[in-house]
Design an enzyme around this catalytic site. Structure first.
Site, PDB file in Angstrom:
ATOM      1  N   ASP A   1       0.863  -1.168   0.000  1.00 36.59           N
ATOM      2  CA  ASP A   1       0.000   0.000   0.000  1.00 36.59           C
ATOM      3  C   ASP A   1       0.913   1.235   0.000  1.00 36.59           C
ATOM      4  O   ASP A   1       2.126   1.126   0.238  1.00 36.59           O
ATOM      5  CB  ASP A   1      -0.882  -0.038   1.247  1.00 36.59           C
ATOM      6  CG  ASP A   1      -1.617   1.260   1.492  1.00 36.59           C
ATOM      7  OD1 ASP A   1      -2.359   1.693   0.593  1.00 36.59           O
ATOM      8  OD2 ASP A   1      -1.430   1.853   2.573  1.00 36.59           O
TER       9      ASP A   1
ATOM     10  N   ASP B   1      -0.299   5.212   0.899  1.00 36.23           N
ATOM     11  CA  ASP B   1      -0.611   6.186   1.944  1.00 36.23           C
ATOM     12  C   ASP B   1      -0.713   5.516   3.308  1.00 36.23           C
ATOM     13  O   ASP B   1      -1.499   4.588   3.496  1.00 36.23           O
ATOM     14  CB  ASP B   1      -1.933   6.901   1.637  1.00 36.23           C
ATOM     15  CG  ASP B   1      -1.826   7.816   0.431  1.00 36.23           C
ATOM     16  OD1 ASP B   1      -0.905   8.647   0.400  1.00 36.23           O
ATOM     17  OD2 ASP B   1      -2.667   7.690  -0.488  1.00 36.23           O
TER      18      ASP B   1
END
Length: 223
Positions: free
Chosen positions: A8, A10
């Site tokens: 991922d 953020d």
């Protein structure tokens, strides 16, 4: 046999919370509404923007939501152009961990993010190590997390079995996405959802810092 580590962005690789909160406040301001509090905004990080906005403004009609989404995007891009990479700095140890993994001949790296393609490409343009990622999947091309589409595409692109892959993320959406794709998930404590929530969502383990990542991967794959 090649192993795949899917990251991922953020809250996992970059600390973008100030950028996200300011952009969300700008999005709500386009319809003259106050944005939710910080914790509420950060709780939806990881979802695709239209889905996140719907979660934060359930009473808004479709026209208002579209206006808020556009306002968020405009503010995000403006701040990005103003601050550059400083708008979303890498977490301590992130680059070192990525380079260490990327140097291993039997490990492929990928990205699965709720960011738009424009937002992701802007980040990648600032990273000298961007070429380490074999494939990058984003919200423009897939259903929102926790749908497994992004992970399944990463598996196909890298020709790796689900049993040999892992998702690294900071939210329950990441862990649920991993589970839906029959891939293991490793949570990170420094992002936007807490340790207990990540474990409840199926995390194999939750890390305190990037220095623990390689050892956690070795232990998981040996098991």
């Amino acid at each position: 046999m090649t192993k795949l580590v899917i990251f991922d962005v953020d809250g996992t690789l970059v600390d973008s919370q100030a950028h996200i909160i300011a952009s969300m406040e700008a999005g709500f301001a386009t319809v003259r509404q106050a944005a939710p509090d910080r914790d509420t905004i950060l709780s939806i990080v990881g979802l695709s923007l239209p889905v996140a906005m719907r979660e934060l403004a359930p009473e808004a009609d479709d026209a208002a939501l579209a206006q808020m989404v556009d306002g968020y995007k405009d503010a995000f891009q403006t701040q990005r152009l103003k601050q550059g990479a400083a708008a979303s700095p890498l977490y301590p140890g992130a680059e070192e961990a990525l380079r260490t993994l990327g140097a291993q001949g039997d490990v492929a790296l990928a990205i699965a993010t709720g960011k738009s393609r424009r937002g992701l490409d802007a980040l990648l343009a600032d990273w000298a190590f961007a070429d380490l990622f074999v494939t990058t999947q984003c919200a423009d091309d897939h259903p929102s997390k926790p749908h497994p589409s992004m992970v399944l595409t990463c598996l196909t692109d890298c020709n790796v079995a689900a049993s040999e892959a892992v998702v690294i993320g900071d939210t329950t959406y990441d862990m649920e996405m991993a589970g839906a794709a029959r891939v293991k998930g490793i949570g990170v404590r420094w992002g936007y959802h807490g340790h207990d929530a990540l474990m409840a969502a199926g995390a194999h383990v939750v890390l305190d810092d990037f220095g623990q990542l390689c050892a956690a991967l070795d232990e998981m794959w040996k098991g």
